[in-house]
Design a protein around this motif. Structure first.
Motif, PDB file in Angstrom:
ATOM      1  N   PRO A  51      21.179  -4.795 -34.315  1.00  0.00           N
ATOM      2  CA  PRO A  51      22.402  -5.337 -33.530  1.00  0.00           C
ATOM      3  C   PRO A  51      21.839  -5.970 -32.214  1.00  0.00           C
ATOM      4  O   PRO A  51      20.792  -5.201 -31.574  1.00  0.00           O
ATOM      5  CB  PRO A  51      23.198  -4.214 -33.275  1.00  0.00           C
ATOM      6  CG  PRO A  51      22.305  -3.076 -33.615  1.00  0.00           C
ATOM      7  CD  PRO A  51      21.396  -3.295 -34.622  1.00  0.00           C
ATOM      8  N   THR A  52      22.151  -7.148 -31.961  1.00  0.00           N
ATOM      9  CA  THR A  52      21.858  -7.794 -30.788  1.00  0.00           C
ATOM     10  C   THR A  52      22.786  -8.309 -29.774  1.00  0.00           C
ATOM     11  O   THR A  52      23.995  -8.924 -30.295  1.00  0.00           O
ATOM     12  CB  THR A  52      20.726  -9.025 -31.184  1.00  0.00           C
ATOM     13  OG1 THR A  52      19.792  -8.398 -32.059  1.00  0.00           O
ATOM     14  CG2 THR A  52      20.564  -9.650 -30.032  1.00  0.00           C
ATOM     15  N   LEU A  99      20.850  -1.510 -28.523  1.00  0.00           N
ATOM     16  CA  LEU A  99      21.005  -2.867 -28.963  1.00  0.00           C
ATOM     17  C   LEU A  99      19.810  -3.648 -28.359  1.00  0.00           C
ATOM     18  O   LEU A  99      19.500  -3.549 -27.260  1.00  0.00           O
ATOM     19  CB  LEU A  99      22.493  -3.209 -28.424  1.00  0.00           C
ATOM     20  CG  LEU A  99      23.548  -2.717 -28.877  1.00  0.00           C
ATOM     21  CD1 LEU A  99      24.762  -2.579 -27.812  1.00  0.00           C
ATOM     22  CD2 LEU A  99      24.068  -3.356 -30.351  1.00  0.00           C
ATOM     23  N   ASN A 100      19.540  -4.681 -29.104  1.00  0.00           N
ATOM     24  CA  ASN A 100      18.675  -5.698 -28.501  1.00  0.00           C
ATOM     25  C   ASN A 100      19.382  -6.541 -27.614  1.00  0.00           C
ATOM     26  O   ASN A 100      20.386  -6.864 -27.819  1.00  0.00           O
ATOM     27  CB  ASN A 100      18.097  -6.644 -29.679  1.00  0.00           C
ATOM     28  CG  ASN A 100      17.247  -5.921 -30.816  1.00  0.00           C
ATOM     29  OD1 ASN A 100      16.481  -4.650 -30.384  1.00  0.00           O
ATOM     30  ND2 ASN A 100      17.325  -6.077 -31.966  1.00  0.00           N
ATOM     31  N   LEU A 101      18.502  -7.033 -26.569  1.00  0.00           N
ATOM     32  CA  LEU A 101      19.290  -7.799 -25.440  1.00  0.00           C
ATOM     33  C   LEU A 101      18.403  -9.029 -25.309  1.00  0.00           C
ATOM     34  O   LEU A 101      17.264  -8.969 -25.095  1.00  0.00           O
ATOM     35  CB  LEU A 101      19.498  -7.275 -24.319  1.00  0.00           C
ATOM     36  CG  LEU A 101      19.999  -7.856 -22.958  1.00  0.00           C
ATOM     37  CD1 LEU A 101      21.290  -8.244 -23.366  1.00  0.00           C
ATOM     38  CD2 LEU A 101      20.033  -7.091 -21.924  1.00  0.00           C
ATOM     39  N   ASN A 161      22.090  -8.733 -38.268  1.00  0.00           N
ATOM     40  CA  ASN A 161      23.324  -9.269 -38.914  1.00  0.00           C
ATOM     41  C   ASN A 161      24.764  -8.926 -37.902  1.00  0.00           C
ATOM     42  O   ASN A 161      25.492  -9.362 -38.584  1.00  0.00           O
ATOM     43  CB  ASN A 161      23.426  -8.828 -40.276  1.00  0.00           C
ATOM     44  CG  ASN A 161      23.573  -7.182 -40.452  1.00  0.00           C
ATOM     45  OD1 ASN A 161      23.451  -6.657 -39.334  1.00  0.00           O
ATOM     46  ND2 ASN A 161      23.529  -6.502 -41.504  1.00  0.00           N
ATOM     47  N   VAL A 162      24.470  -8.454 -36.833  1.00  0.00           N
ATOM     48  CA  VAL A 162      25.535  -8.017 -36.114  1.00  0.00           C
ATOM     49  C   VAL A 162      25.188  -8.660 -34.753  1.00  0.00           C
ATOM     50  O   VAL A 162      24.132  -8.350 -34.265  1.00  0.00           O
ATOM     51  CB  VAL A 162      26.118  -6.584 -35.702  1.00  0.00           C
ATOM     52  CG1 VAL A 162      26.905  -6.550 -35.216  1.00  0.00           C
ATOM     53  CG2 VAL A 162      26.399  -6.066 -37.157  1.00  0.00           C
ATOM     54  N   ILE A 163      25.887  -9.592 -34.257  1.00  0.00           N
ATOM     55  CA  ILE A 163      25.528 -10.183 -32.819  1.00  0.00           C
ATOM     56  C   ILE A 163      26.938 -10.130 -31.920  1.00  0.00           C
ATOM     57  O   ILE A 163      27.798 -10.620 -32.451  1.00  0.00           O
ATOM     58  CB  ILE A 163      24.973 -11.787 -32.840  1.00  0.00           C
ATOM     59  CG1 ILE A 163      24.714 -12.378 -31.854  1.00  0.00           C
ATOM     60  CG2 ILE A 163      26.150 -12.599 -33.767  1.00  0.00           C
ATOM     61  CD1 ILE A 163      23.752 -13.636 -32.117  1.00  0.00           C
ATOM     62  N   GLY A 164      26.523  -9.847 -30.761  1.00  0.00           N
ATOM     63  CA  GLY A 164      27.647 -10.063 -29.669  1.00  0.00           C
ATOM     64  C   GLY A 164      27.176 -11.088 -28.548  1.00  0.00           C
ATOM     65  O   GLY A 164      25.918 -11.299 -28.395  1.00  0.00           O
ATOM     66  N   PHE A 165      28.153 -11.480 -27.926  1.00  0.00           N
ATOM     67  CA  PHE A 165      28.104 -12.483 -27.223  1.00  0.00           C
ATOM     68  C   PHE A 165      28.671 -12.178 -25.670  1.00  0.00           C
ATOM     69  O   PHE A 165      29.543 -11.514 -25.496  1.00  0.00           O
ATOM     70  CB  PHE A 165      29.020 -13.558 -27.529  1.00  0.00           C
ATOM     71  CG  PHE A 165      28.539 -14.115 -28.691  1.00  0.00           C
ATOM     72  CD1 PHE A 165      27.594 -15.291 -29.013  1.00  0.00           C
ATOM     73  CD2 PHE A 165      29.065 -13.839 -30.029  1.00  0.00           C
ATOM     74  CE1 PHE A 165      27.011 -15.855 -30.054  1.00  0.00           C
ATOM     75  CE2 PHE A 165      28.504 -14.429 -31.243  1.00  0.00           C
ATOM     76  CZ  PHE A 165      27.397 -15.194 -31.391  1.00  0.00           C
TER      77      PHE A 165
END
Length: 344
Positions: A51-52, A99-101, A161-165
């Motif tokens: 997740p990123t 979470l990756n950033l 496969n999960v990305i936050g903005f």
């Protein structure tokens, strides 16, 4: 083109959820999220992989000439440096939740040293002042959209496969208000909020300025991309392209607050199928955000009065997403746990 989510697994996912050791519907929204992510991934056993959170940063020309923010433009550059040094809220929350950033320089009025965290996709040193001319040229807005797509493709290739903005840009609540007003047909006055801390007089002044901007450009706008070109920021346009690509790649999108939702609103009017891939993390303290969510028929997970941006709401909400997938995959069924079901 974004593929509509397949409904074929809905019944099976619901049955899997209902046979867990709990009363029907007892996990509330977690059940809705589990079913949505299962449908997005087209599986009864969805997984969250790498997740990123991606924070898009850019400056806005309006800030140099008009009092739409209590903070000067250089704060955008300073905050990006804070992100790169690990000192911001988003850094803390990403570290807390594994979470990756990534930080994207979409168009900050400053230069940064190379960093493993920084993605340099700078288009220009900020947009033009849209009180005088369109924020971007047609070439610039299309370049921003394509660069956003490229960023997500590369992240997806690493397994995410999960990305936050998230976003950063002094003046970008003004751009978001203009986008919101156009797409939702809401008055500028009902869209404008305090942003980074304007008082009532400042909000009224900001609304007056943005009303003049809106009236200046409206006759030259015919498409969602035209709206971005005239009113948007490089970070908003790039985020819009990134969201469209993420949905095309069948990723789950975590949507943050007011500015991020304005980028999504634009993407929605380019391809409305995007909404099925979105999870709305929270309700921002900005008055316009609640109205934007209502326009999209979106139900956010949290209401903590946050209005920081940076993707902070998406990061804070992430453990809820993780819990939904975990219960679906790991919670016992009545049969496996030898627990009696309710009488019919």
């Amino acid at each position: 083109m974004i593929t509509p989510i397949s409904k074929e697994l809905h019944t099976q996912l619901q049955e899997k959820i209902d046979y867990k050791t709990k009363p029907i519907g007892a996990l509330g929204t977690l059940e809705t999220i589990a079913k949505q992510i299962g449908a997005i991934q087209n599986t009864l056993t969805p997984k969250i992989v790498a997740p990123t959170i991606v924070v898009f940063a850019g400056d806005h020309g309006i800030v140099k000439n008009k009092p739409v923010s209590p903070y000067p433009q250089e704060v955008t550059q300073q905050m990006v440096l804070n992100f790169l040094n690990g000192g911001a809220a988003i850094n803390v929350f990403c570290k807390q939740h594994n979470l990756n950033l990534h930080i994207v320089d979409a168009g900050v009025n400053g230069v940064f040293e190379k960093s493993d965290v920084l993605l340099d996709y700078k288009i220009a040193m900020g947009t033009k002042d849209y009180s005088q001319e369109p924020a971007m040229s047609a070439t610039e807005v299309n370049t921003a959209l394509e660069k956003g797509r490229t960023i997500v493709k590369k992240i997806h290739e690493k397994g995410t496969n999960v990305i936050g903005f998230g976003e950063m840009g002094i003046g970008n609540t003004s751009a978001a208000s203009l986008l919101m007003s156009y797409f939702t047909k809401t008055s500028i006055e009902a869209c404008v909020g305090s942003g980074t801390g304007l008082d009532d007089k400042g909000i009224q002044q900001k609304a007056t300025i943005l009303r003049e901007v809106y009236d200046k450009h409206i006759n030259n706008i015919n498409t969602p991309i035209d709206v971005l070109q005239h009113f948007g920021g490089f970070e908003i346009a790039m985020m819009c392209g990134a969201m469209l690509e993420a949905a095309e790649l069948q990723m789950t999108l975590l949507i943050d607050g007011f500015i991020v939702t304005s980028a999504l609103l634009t993407a929605y009017y380019i391809d409305q199928n995007i909404i099925e891939y979105c999870i709305f993390s929270h309700t921002s303290g900005e008055q316009g955000h609640r109205k934007m969510l209502a326009h999209l028929n979106a139900i956010p997970l949290l209401n903590l009065g946050m209005r920081l941006g940076e993707g902070s709401g998406a990061a804070v909400a992430f453990p809820i997403i993780k819990s939904a997938v975990s219960f679906l995959n790991e919670m016992a069924t009545f049969k496996s746990a030898s627990v009696s079901e309710a009488n019919e």
